[in-house]
Design an enzyme around this catalytic site. Structure first.
Site, PDB file in Angstrom:
ATOM      1  N   SER A 102       7.525 -79.836  59.864  1.00  0.00           N
ATOM      2  CA  SER A 102       8.209 -80.327  61.057  1.00  0.00           C
ATOM      3  C   SER A 102       7.683 -81.738  61.311  1.00  0.00           C
ATOM      4  CB  SER A 102       7.839 -79.419  62.240  1.00  0.00           C
ATOM      5  OG  SER A 102       8.109 -80.053  63.469  1.00  0.00           O
TER       6      SER A 102
ATOM      7  N   TYR B  67       1.944 -74.297  67.148  1.00  0.00           N
ATOM      8  CA  TYR B  67       2.997 -74.790  66.237  1.00  0.00           C
ATOM      9  C   TYR B  67       2.537 -76.067  65.534  1.00  0.00           C
ATOM     10  CZ  TYR B  67       7.843 -75.842  64.755  1.00  0.00           C
ATOM     11  OH  TYR B  67       8.993 -76.096  64.034  1.00  0.00           O
TER      12      TYR B  67
HETATM   13  P1  NAD Z   1      15.881 -69.749  63.423  1.00  0.00           P
HETATM   14  O1  NAD Z   1      15.317 -69.054  64.596  1.00  0.00           O
HETATM   15  O2  NAD Z   1      17.333 -70.127  63.410  1.00  0.00           O
HETATM   16  O3  NAD Z   1      15.585 -68.936  62.100  1.00  0.00           O
HETATM   17  C1  NAD Z   1      14.320 -68.407  61.818  1.00  0.00           C
HETATM   18  C2  NAD Z   1      14.487 -67.168  60.950  1.00  0.00           C
HETATM   19  O4  NAD Z   1      13.167 -66.702  60.640  1.00  0.00           O
HETATM   20  C3  NAD Z   1      15.224 -66.020  61.668  1.00  0.00           C
HETATM   21  O5  NAD Z   1      16.247 -65.508  60.817  1.00  0.00           O
HETATM   22  C4  NAD Z   1      14.116 -64.978  61.884  1.00  0.00           C
HETATM   23  O6  NAD Z   1      14.583 -63.641  61.814  1.00  0.00           O
HETATM   24  C5  NAD Z   1      13.164 -65.288  60.735  1.00  0.00           C
HETATM   25  N1  NAD Z   1      11.810 -64.807  60.986  1.00  0.00           N
HETATM   26  C6  NAD Z   1      11.086 -64.904  62.141  1.00  0.00           C
HETATM   27  N2  NAD Z   1       9.913 -64.287  61.988  1.00  0.00           N
HETATM   28  C7  NAD Z   1       9.885 -63.802  60.718  1.00  0.00           C
HETATM   29  C8  NAD Z   1       8.931 -63.055  59.976  1.00  0.00           C
HETATM   30  N3  NAD Z   1       7.754 -62.669  60.499  1.00  0.00           N
HETATM   31  N4  NAD Z   1       9.239 -62.723  58.685  1.00  0.00           N
HETATM   32  C9  NAD Z   1      10.414 -63.090  58.145  1.00  0.00           C
HETATM   33  N5  NAD Z   1      11.356 -63.768  58.807  1.00  0.00           N
HETATM   34  C10 NAD Z   1      11.083 -64.122  60.080  1.00  0.00           C
HETATM   35  O7  NAD Z   1      14.953 -71.058  63.247  1.00  0.00           O
HETATM   36  P2  NAD Z   1      15.146 -72.433  62.462  1.00  0.00           P
HETATM   37  O8  NAD Z   1      15.276 -73.500  63.477  1.00  0.00           O
HETATM   38  O9  NAD Z   1      16.144 -72.310  61.373  1.00  0.00           O
HETATM   39  O10 NAD Z   1      13.687 -72.581  61.857  1.00  0.00           O
HETATM   40  C11 NAD Z   1      13.380 -72.406  60.480  1.00  0.00           C
HETATM   41  C12 NAD Z   1      12.103 -73.170  60.160  1.00  0.00           C
HETATM   42  O11 NAD Z   1      12.311 -74.556  60.412  1.00  0.00           O
HETATM   43  C13 NAD Z   1      10.885 -72.771  60.996  1.00  0.00           C
HETATM   44  O12 NAD Z   1       9.742 -72.763  60.181  1.00  0.00           O
HETATM   45  C14 NAD Z   1      10.791 -73.870  62.019  1.00  0.00           C
HETATM   46  O13 NAD Z   1       9.501 -74.040  62.513  1.00  0.00           O
HETATM   47  C15 NAD Z   1      11.251 -75.044  61.196  1.00  0.00           C
HETATM   48  N6  NAD Z   1      11.717 -76.189  61.976  1.00  0.00           N
HETATM   49  C16 NAD Z   1      12.752 -76.061  62.846  1.00  0.00           C
HETATM   50  C17 NAD Z   1      13.179 -77.172  63.568  1.00  0.00           C
HETATM   51  C18 NAD Z   1      14.294 -77.091  64.543  1.00  0.00           C
HETATM   52  O14 NAD Z   1      14.437 -78.061  65.313  1.00  0.00           O
HETATM   53  N7  NAD Z   1      15.114 -76.066  64.548  1.00  0.00           N
HETATM   54  C19 NAD Z   1      12.519 -78.398  63.408  1.00  0.00           C
HETATM   55  C20 NAD Z   1      11.469 -78.488  62.508  1.00  0.00           C
HETATM   56  C21 NAD Z   1      11.076 -77.371  61.798  1.00  0.00           C
END
Ligand code: NAD
Length: 260
Positions: free
Chosen positions: A142, A155
């Site tokens: 991130s 985080y």
């Molecule tokens: P999201 O909530 O849309 O998807 C996350 C997925 O992870 C969900 O399907 C959930 O069921 C799954 N998950 C949660 N806990 C889990 C576990 N213990 N085992 C297996 N699966 C699990 O979130 P997203 O925004 O797509 O985030 C995905 C990644 O991207 C994360 O690591 C997040 O930190 C990172 N990220 C997101 C953003 C953002 O702005 N959305 C920015 C930077 C980084």
């Protein structure tokens, strides 16, 4: 077809960023394993990509559970004959000021991001070393792998940690042709971020519109969210990269929010 016949495991791929990465890899010819805590969502996503099940498989996996990770990775190997790409993407967000942060919530967040990255990496490396055909391991970092924001202590801690893990994988994996990279997105409008908008508004005593404009997108060059496609294209670039030249590197994908 830049990933023809490669096998990719993407964790947290039932939603958001992971789902788009899996879709992009699938389009580029890979066999994809949708590994997620949400089994129903994983199965539905796999079906959406490939109703025949020949090139997409849903696998129930809690990335913090050693036995579930090992079993899920073994399923991927037995269904598709190996693992060439791992995207360790599953993640959550919990916001609170440090002085009020609940220890259980701290541990939960670190476990999903860091234990999950370790366990899936270990299982993937064991397979990649045995196969002898190299591989690519990609961590979802991130902007918070490089920068801090208030209310996000575990985080920011975990996302910084992934950079260290990727560097070790790059050094240990090199002898086996295994590369490691970190993708560091800015805010992407997924369920994870939708949830934060009202939470941050409440915590900071400002409107939801101001959370988006004055906090999330304030430092971007164009006032725009990073898209799931922006991130998936970067994940394709790393997965398909033909040499070790970029191993150990992280790249920020944030519409200029953070520049290195
Ligand atoms: P999201 O909530 O849309 O998807 C996350 C997925 O992870 C969900 O399907 C959930 O069921 C799954 N998950 C949660 N806990 C889990 C576990 N213990 N085992 C297996 N699966 C699990 O979130 P997203 O925004 O797509 O985030 C995905 C990644 O991207 C994360 O690591 C997040 O930190 C990172 N990220 C997101 C953003 C953002 O702005 N959305 C920015 C930077 C980084």
């Amino acid at each position: 077809m830049r990933l023809q016949d490669k096998v990719a495991v993407v964790t947290g791929a039932a939603s958001g960023i992971g789902k788009e990465i899996a879709a992009t890899y699938f389009r580029e010819g890979a066999k994809v394993v949708i590994a997620d805590l949400n089994q129903e969502g994983a199965d539905a996503t796999a079906k959406e990509f490939d109703p025949t099940g020949k090139r997409a498989l849903g696998v129930a996996m809690d990335v913090t559970d050693e036995a579930q990770v090992d079993a899920g990775m073994a399923k991927a190997v037995s269904a598709f004959g190996g693992i060439d790409i791992l995207v360790s993407n599953a993640g959550i967000q919990i916001v609170d000021p440090l002085d009020k942060f609940d220890f259980g919530k701290w541990k939960k967040l670190l476990a999903i991001h860091l234990d999950g990255a370790f366990l899936t990496t270990r299982a993937a490396l064991r397979e990649m070393y045995k196969q002898g055909r190299g591989g690519s391991i990609i961590y979802m970092g991130s902007v918070h792998s490089k920068e801090a924001s208030p209310l996000k202590a575990p985080y920011v801690t975990a996302k910084h940690g992934l950079i260290g893990l990727a560097k070790v994988v790059a050094k240990e994996g090199a002898a086996h042709g295994v590369r490691a990279n970190v993708i560091c997105p800015g805010f992407v409008r997924t369920p994870l971020v939708e949830k934060q908008i009202p939470e941050q508004a409440k915590e900071l005593g400002i409107s939801e519109e101001d959370v988006v404009k004055k906090i999330m997108l304030k430092n971007t060059v164009d006032g725009e969210f990073t898209t799931v496609q922006d991130v998936a294209e970067t994940a394709l670039f790393f997965a398909a990269f033909p040499s070790n030249a970029l191993t150990g590197q992280s790249v920020v994908v944030s519409h200029g929010w953070f520049m290195q």
